[in-house]
Structure formats: structure tokens, C-alpha cells
Design a protein around this motif. Structure first.
Motif, PDB file in Angstrom:
ATOM      1  N   ASP A  14       0.866  -1.182   0.000  1.00 33.13           N
ATOM      2  CA  ASP A  14       0.000   0.000   0.000  1.00 33.13           C
ATOM      3  C   ASP A  14       0.902   1.231   0.000  1.00 33.13           C
ATOM      4  OD1 ASP A  14      -1.930   2.096   0.746  1.00 33.13           O
ATOM      5  OD2 ASP A  14      -3.230   0.419   1.328  1.00 33.13           O
ATOM      6  N   ASP A  15       0.498   2.259  -0.728  1.00 33.22           N
ATOM      7  CA  ASP A  15       1.293   3.488  -0.769  1.00 33.22           C
ATOM      8  C   ASP A  15       1.066   4.360   0.461  1.00 33.22           C
ATOM      9  OD1 ASP A  15      -1.328   3.794  -2.048  1.00 33.22           O
ATOM     10  OD2 ASP A  15      -0.737   5.886  -2.384  1.00 33.22           O
ATOM     11  N   ASP A  58      -3.191  -3.170  -2.178  1.00 33.56           N
ATOM     12  CA  ASP A  58      -4.048  -2.012  -2.412  1.00 33.56           C
ATOM     13  C   ASP A  58      -4.302  -1.886  -3.907  1.00 33.56           C
ATOM     14  OD1 ASP A  58      -5.468   0.359  -1.933  1.00 33.56           O
ATOM     15  OD2 ASP A  58      -3.663   1.588  -2.114  1.00 33.56           O
ATOM     16  N   LEU A  59      -5.479  -1.439  -4.272  1.00 34.75           N
ATOM     17  CA  LEU A  59      -5.802  -1.255  -5.677  1.00 34.75           C
ATOM     18  C   LEU A  59      -5.289   0.078  -6.209  1.00 34.75           C
ATOM     19  CD1 LEU A  59      -7.166  -1.948  -8.332  1.00 34.75           C
ATOM     20  CD2 LEU A  59      -9.337  -1.180  -7.337  1.00 34.75           C
ATOM     21  N   MET A  61      -2.909   2.854  -6.300  1.00 33.72           N
ATOM     22  CA  MET A  61      -1.564   3.330  -5.962  1.00 33.72           C
ATOM     23  C   MET A  61      -1.024   4.095  -7.154  1.00 33.72           C
ATOM     24  SD  MET A  61       0.174   0.020  -4.056  1.00 33.72           S
ATOM     25  CE  MET A  61      -0.056  -1.079  -5.460  1.00 33.72           C
ATOM     26  N   PRO A  62      -0.160   5.085  -6.917  1.00 32.18           N
ATOM     27  CA  PRO A  62       0.439   5.822  -8.036  1.00 32.18           C
ATOM     28  C   PRO A  62       1.447   4.942  -8.782  1.00 32.18           C
ATOM     29  CG  PRO A  62       1.380   6.552  -5.957  1.00 32.18           C
ATOM     30  CD  PRO A  62       0.285   5.581  -5.625  1.00 32.18           C
ATOM     31  N   ASP A  63       1.759   5.328  -9.972  1.00 26.57           N
ATOM     32  CA  ASP A  63       2.739   4.655 -10.830  1.00 26.57           C
ATOM     33  C   ASP A  63       2.258   3.295 -11.319  1.00 26.57           C
ATOM     34  OD1 ASP A  63       4.527   6.818 -10.580  1.00 26.57           O
ATOM     35  OD2 ASP A  63       5.330   5.970  -8.729  1.00 26.57           O
ATOM     36  N   MET A  64       2.006   2.363 -10.425  1.00 28.90           N
ATOM     37  CA  MET A  64       1.581   1.014 -10.793  1.00 28.90           C
ATOM     38  C   MET A  64       0.399   0.642  -9.895  1.00 28.90           C
ATOM     39  SD  MET A  64       4.071  -2.289 -10.750  1.00 28.90           S
ATOM     40  CE  MET A  64       3.899  -3.461 -12.072  1.00 28.90           C
ATOM     41  N   ASP A  65      -0.804   0.532 -10.492  1.00 27.58           N
ATOM     42  CA  ASP A  65      -1.956   0.220  -9.654  1.00 27.58           C
ATOM     43  C   ASP A  65      -2.009  -1.272  -9.326  1.00 27.58           C
ATOM     44  OD1 ASP A  65      -3.308  -1.215 -11.706  1.00 27.58           O
ATOM     45  OD2 ASP A  65      -4.524   0.517 -12.273  1.00 27.58           O
ATOM     46  N   GLY A  66      -2.911  -1.640  -8.444  1.00 25.38           N
ATOM     47  CA  GLY A  66      -3.015  -3.024  -8.002  1.00 25.38           C
ATOM     48  C   GLY A  66      -3.258  -4.002  -9.132  1.00 25.38           C
ATOM     49  N   PHE A  67      -4.059  -3.614 -10.133  1.00 26.16           N
ATOM     50  CA  PHE A  67      -4.317  -4.509 -11.257  1.00 26.16           C
ATOM     51  C   PHE A  67      -3.032  -4.812 -12.038  1.00 26.16           C
ATOM     52  CE2 PHE A  67      -8.834  -2.641 -11.420  1.00 26.16           C
ATOM     53  CZ  PHE A  67      -9.334  -3.636 -10.594  1.00 26.16           C
ATOM     54  N   GLN A  68      -2.207  -3.796 -12.223  1.00 23.22           N
ATOM     55  CA  GLN A  68      -0.932  -4.004 -12.924  1.00 23.22           C
ATOM     56  C   GLN A  68      -0.018  -4.935 -12.118  1.00 23.22           C
ATOM     57  OE1 GLN A  68      -0.293   0.266 -13.143  1.00 23.22           O
ATOM     58  NE2 GLN A  68      -0.196   0.135 -15.383  1.00 23.22           N
ATOM     59  N   VAL A  69      -0.021  -4.801 -10.807  1.00 15.99           N
ATOM     60  CA  VAL A  69       0.786  -5.668  -9.949  1.00 15.99           C
ATOM     61  C   VAL A  69       0.281  -7.105 -10.032  1.00 15.99           C
ATOM     62  CG1 VAL A  69       1.533  -6.138  -7.582  1.00 15.99           C
ATOM     63  CG2 VAL A  69       1.356  -3.768  -8.384  1.00 15.99           C
ATOM     64  N   ILE A  84      -3.724 -13.575  -3.658  1.00 18.43           N
ATOM     65  CA  ILE A  84      -3.737 -12.118  -3.526  1.00 18.43           C
ATOM     66  C   ILE A  84      -5.098 -11.699  -2.993  1.00 18.43           C
ATOM     67  CG2 ILE A  84      -3.594  -9.904  -4.737  1.00 18.43           C
ATOM     68  CD1 ILE A  84      -1.876 -11.447  -6.865  1.00 18.43           C
ATOM     69  N   ILE A  85      -5.069 -10.966  -1.887  1.00 20.04           N
ATOM     70  CA  ILE A  85      -6.279 -10.369  -1.340  1.00 20.04           C
ATOM     71  C   ILE A  85      -6.201  -8.878  -1.624  1.00 20.04           C
ATOM     72  CG2 ILE A  85      -7.655  -9.911   0.725  1.00 20.04           C
ATOM     73  CD1 ILE A  85      -6.468 -12.491   1.938  1.00 20.04           C
ATOM     74  N   MET A  86      -7.119  -8.393  -2.452  1.00 18.37           N
ATOM     75  CA  MET A  86      -7.151  -6.975  -2.804  1.00 18.37           C
ATOM     76  C   MET A  86      -7.853  -6.226  -1.677  1.00 18.37           C
ATOM     77  SD  MET A  86      -6.278  -4.957  -5.454  1.00 18.37           S
ATOM     78  CE  MET A  86      -6.274  -5.939  -6.934  1.00 18.37           C
ATOM     79  N   ILE A  87      -7.172  -5.215  -1.156  1.00 15.70           N
ATOM     80  CA  ILE A  87      -7.730  -4.380  -0.096  1.00 15.70           C
ATOM     81  C   ILE A  87      -7.867  -2.976  -0.667  1.00 15.70           C
ATOM     82  CG2 ILE A  87      -7.351  -3.408   2.195  1.00 15.70           C
ATOM     83  CD1 ILE A  87      -5.894  -5.951   2.932  1.00 15.70           C
ATOM     84  N   THR A  88      -9.115  -2.477  -0.698  1.00 16.96           N
ATOM     85  CA  THR A  88      -9.321  -1.225  -1.394  1.00 16.96           C
ATOM     86  C   THR A  88     -10.505  -0.436  -0.855  1.00 16.96           C
ATOM     87  OG1 THR A  88      -9.672  -0.253  -3.581  1.00 16.96           O
ATOM     88  CG2 THR A  88     -10.721  -2.380  -3.164  1.00 16.96           C
TER      89      THR A  88
END
Length: 150
Positions: A14-15, A58-59, A61-69, A84-88
Motif C-alpha cells: 500500500d502506498d 491495495d488497488l 496506488m500511483p505509478d503502478m496500480d493493483g491490477f498491474q501488480v 492475492i487479497i485486494m484491499i481497497t
């Protein structure tokens, strides 16, 4: 260290530093070992340097969002099987649908409560263990079948 007694290592990505600190504290209280990352890029680096059992991601985030990760993790054979548990804070059907399409195992909406977090992590750890046990059983059956046919 013996795998049977190693505490599960959970990566928090998370950022927001406060969110990372809170989640890491929750994890420690539940007996998990937190590994923290403040960006998608840092996550992708650290996941190859540590034995990560579950990723809390986290979904937004700057630069690289959660989907990209998620896409990068699922595209790599070394990390593709890590749950992966997405927390958003963005808890809408479109985000859930896209996450599931990419391979997210579960979703939690912020704010996250400790017991809910722990139960979701334990559920993912059980899924992984069940899958490994089933795979090992299939391997034993295949070996036995081959031995009988010889």
C-alpha cells in the motif's frame, strides 16, 4: 527453518504508510510475519527475495496500480500461485470483476478489521495447502499406476 513451524509471511502493499503500519500490526497480533512494500515495483522486487504466502494488495496506488501488480505476479511462474487479497476503498462490482479476471483470490473493503483480515488470510492458506495436498496425492497415484503397469 522447518516449514511446519514457520509462521506464514504476508506481504502488505500500500502506498499509504499508516495503512501499512496498521495492517502489519494486525498481522503480528494474529501470529503472521508481515513484509511491507510501499509500491507495486517494491512488491515485485520483494516477492522474489522472500517466501511470501499471501499478498495483501491495495488497488489504488500511483505509478503502478493493483491490477498491474496482479498481472505481473500472475504472469511470473515463481509468483503465479501466491494468493492475492485486494484491499481497497474502491469496492465496486467493476473493480471486483476485473480483479477476479486477473486472478485475485479475495477482496476486502477498507477499513479492514483484524479478525476479518485474519480469517480471510487463513482461508487462503488453507486453499493453498489443500491444493498442494491434492497435487501430491495425484503424483503418488500416478507413480503407483506407472509401477503397476511395468
Amino acid at each position: 527453518m522447518d516449514e511446519a513451524i514457520r509462521s506464514p509471511q504476508i506481504m502488505v502493499v500500500d502506498d499509504d504508510q499508516d495503512t501499512v503500519a496498521i495492517l502489519a500490526h494486525h498481522l503480528q497480533r494474529e501470529g503472521f510475519v508481515p513484509i511491507t512494500a510501499n509500491s507495486g515495483a517494491q512488491c515485485l522486487k520483494l516477492v522474489h527475495e522472500n517466501e511470501v504466502d499471501v499478498i495483501l494488495l491495495d488497488l489504488m496506488m500511483p505509478d503502478m496500480d493493483g491490477f498491474q501488480v496482479v498481472k505481473a505476479l500472475k504472469d511470473s511462474p515463481e509468483t503465479a500461485e501466491i494468493p492475492i487479497i485486494m484491499i481497497t476503498a474502491r469496492d465496486d462490482m467493476d473493480a471486483r470483476a476485473e480483479g477476479m479476471r486477473l486472478g485475485v483470490s479475495d477482496f476486502l473493503a477498507k477499513p479492514v478489521f483484524r479478525r476479518q483480515l485474519a480469517s480471510r488470510i487463513r482461508a487462503q492458506l488453507e486453499v493453498v495447502e489443500t491444493s498442494r495436498s491434492a497435487s501430491a496425492a495425484m503424483d503418488r497415484l500416478e507413480a503407483a499406476r506407472k509401477n503397476r503397469s511395468q
